[in-house]
Write an enzyme that holds these catalytic residues in place. Structure first.
Site, PDB file in Angstrom:
ATOM      1  N   HIS A   1       0.853  -1.200   0.000  1.00  0.00           N
ATOM      2  CA  HIS A   1       0.000   0.000   0.000  1.00  0.00           C
ATOM      3  C   HIS A   1       0.889   1.250   0.000  1.00  0.00           C
ATOM      4  O   HIS A   1       1.953   1.260   0.632  1.00  0.00           O
ATOM      5  CB  HIS A   1      -0.919  -0.009   1.228  1.00  0.00           C
ATOM      6  CG  HIS A   1      -1.980   1.039   1.153  1.00  0.00           C
ATOM      7  ND1 HIS A   1      -1.721   2.368   1.432  1.00  0.00           N
ATOM      8  CD2 HIS A   1      -3.282   0.982   0.785  1.00  0.00           C
ATOM      9  CE1 HIS A   1      -2.819   3.076   1.249  1.00  0.00           C
ATOM     10  NE2 HIS A   1      -3.797   2.251   0.861  1.00  0.00           N
TER      11      HIS A   1
ATOM     12  N   GLU B   1      -4.034   2.036  -7.188  1.00  0.00           N
ATOM     13  CA  GLU B   1      -4.440   3.155  -6.330  1.00  0.00           C
ATOM     14  C   GLU B   1      -3.517   4.346  -6.586  1.00  0.00           C
ATOM     15  O   GLU B   1      -2.432   4.431  -5.980  1.00  0.00           O
ATOM     16  CB  GLU B   1      -4.309   2.772  -4.852  1.00  0.00           C
ATOM     17  CG  GLU B   1      -5.251   1.696  -4.415  1.00  0.00           C
ATOM     18  CD  GLU B   1      -5.524   1.798  -2.922  1.00  0.00           C
ATOM     19  OE1 GLU B   1      -6.699   1.924  -2.566  1.00  0.00           O
ATOM     20  OE2 GLU B   1      -4.555   1.778  -2.137  1.00  0.00           O
TER      21      GLU B   1
HETATM   22  P1  PGA Z   1      -9.672   6.112   0.243  1.00  0.00           P
HETATM   23  O1  PGA Z   1      -8.464   5.112   0.550  1.00  0.00           O
HETATM   24  O2  PGA Z   1     -10.828   5.300  -0.239  1.00  0.00           O
HETATM   25  O3  PGA Z   1      -9.935   6.773   1.567  1.00  0.00           O
HETATM   26  O4  PGA Z   1      -9.175   7.059  -0.800  1.00  0.00           O
HETATM   27  C1  PGA Z   1      -8.141   4.054  -0.308  1.00  0.00           C
HETATM   28  C2  PGA Z   1      -6.876   3.394   0.157  1.00  0.00           C
HETATM   29  O5  PGA Z   1      -5.927   4.086   0.571  1.00  0.00           O
HETATM   30  O6  PGA Z   1      -6.792   2.147   0.151  1.00  0.00           O
END
Ligand code: PGA
Length: 256
Positions: free
Chosen positions: A98, A168
């Site tokens: 992540h 992401e």
């Molecule tokens: P968010 O986070 O939905 O608050 O943007 C997603 C993540 O960091 O996995």
């Protein structure tokens, strides 16, 4: 895992602050999740709550995942949690790489070691990739390719069924973007790119991992991102702590 059509992952990050509140959110999510035939829900709470929730996930529609795991199963590593400890305590998924952990100094090599140990131990791995920013020359494409190939180094074709790729973009994560997500057209473009990188590596006829999107997903944009972004699932941070919002996202995914 492959029989489930959509997969929605709740990444609670470092929330909530106590078990009572965590149980309330989990119970609220579970109530909706078990009714949906088209979606698998994976709740990833902080480590400290996993033991309370894993026994409540006997049904195939809901599972618990960890937000990280160490790269080794044995040894003296203060503060670490091994994939084996997760597996033996009923955890079936783990988020690795992540961006918030990469920002703490995790390298591609370290993440790859964690990916391989978690797969070897029998966990489903959610490998996160994402660029910090977008430039007009498109350098974020080779950047994503590098993250994917490094994360999957020495990972064989037979392990792909236990891998999910979560794209992401760091700049679209709610904490960085003020809630502005990426456009569904941009999500679609990146899913095509990720599939191309994976099929170049593993061969054109390979069944590829599911591709998830994460970054400021909420009940208002979830349908557009799903349908027009052509993704297989979502990784949801902030909205996953709100049982009403998350329940709506689950129901949207279920009807698509
Ligand atoms: P968010 O986070 O939905 O608050 O943007 C997603 C993540 O960091 O996995």
């Amino acid at each position: 895992m492959s029989k489930i059509k959509k997969i929605i992952i709740a990444n609670w990050k470092m929330n909530p602050t106590n078990l009572k509140e965590a149980k309330k959110v989990f119970t609220g999510i579970k109530r909706t999740a078990v009714k949906l035939s088209n979606v698998k829900t994976v709740v990833c709470p902080p480590f400290i709550y996993l033991d309370d929730f894993a026994p409540l996930c006997k049904e195939n529609k809901i599972a618990v995942g960890a937000q990280d795991a160490f790269s080794k199963n044995k040894g003296s590593f203060t503060g670490m949690i091994s994939p084996e400890m997760l597996k033996k305590n009923g955890v079936t998924f783990v988020i690795l790489g992540h961006s918030e952990r990469r920002a703490l100094g995790e390298t591609d090599e370290f993440i790859n070691n964690k990916v391989r140990m978690s797969l070897k131990t029998g966990l489903n791995v959610v490998l996160c990739v994402g660029e910090k920013e977008r430039d007009e020359h498109g350098w974020y494409f080779p950047f994503i390719k590098d993250q994917l190939l490094s994360g999957l180094e020495k990972v064989g074709k037979s392990d792909l069924k236990n891998i999910l790729i979560a794209y992401e973009p760091v700049w679209a994560i709610s904490g960085n973007s003020g809630g502005k997500s990426m456009s569904s057209a941009e999500v679609h473009e990146m899913t095509i790119f990720i599939k191309k990188v994976l099929s170049d590596k593993y061969g054109i006829n390979t069944i590829l991992p599911k591709i998830l999107y994460g970054g400021s997903v909420n009940p208002k944009n979830a349908e557009d991102i799903f349908v027009n972004g052509k993704i297989d699932g979502l990784l949801v941070g902030k909205a996953s702590l709100d049982t009403e919002d998350f329940g709506l996202i689950l129901k949207i995914a279920n009807k698509i």
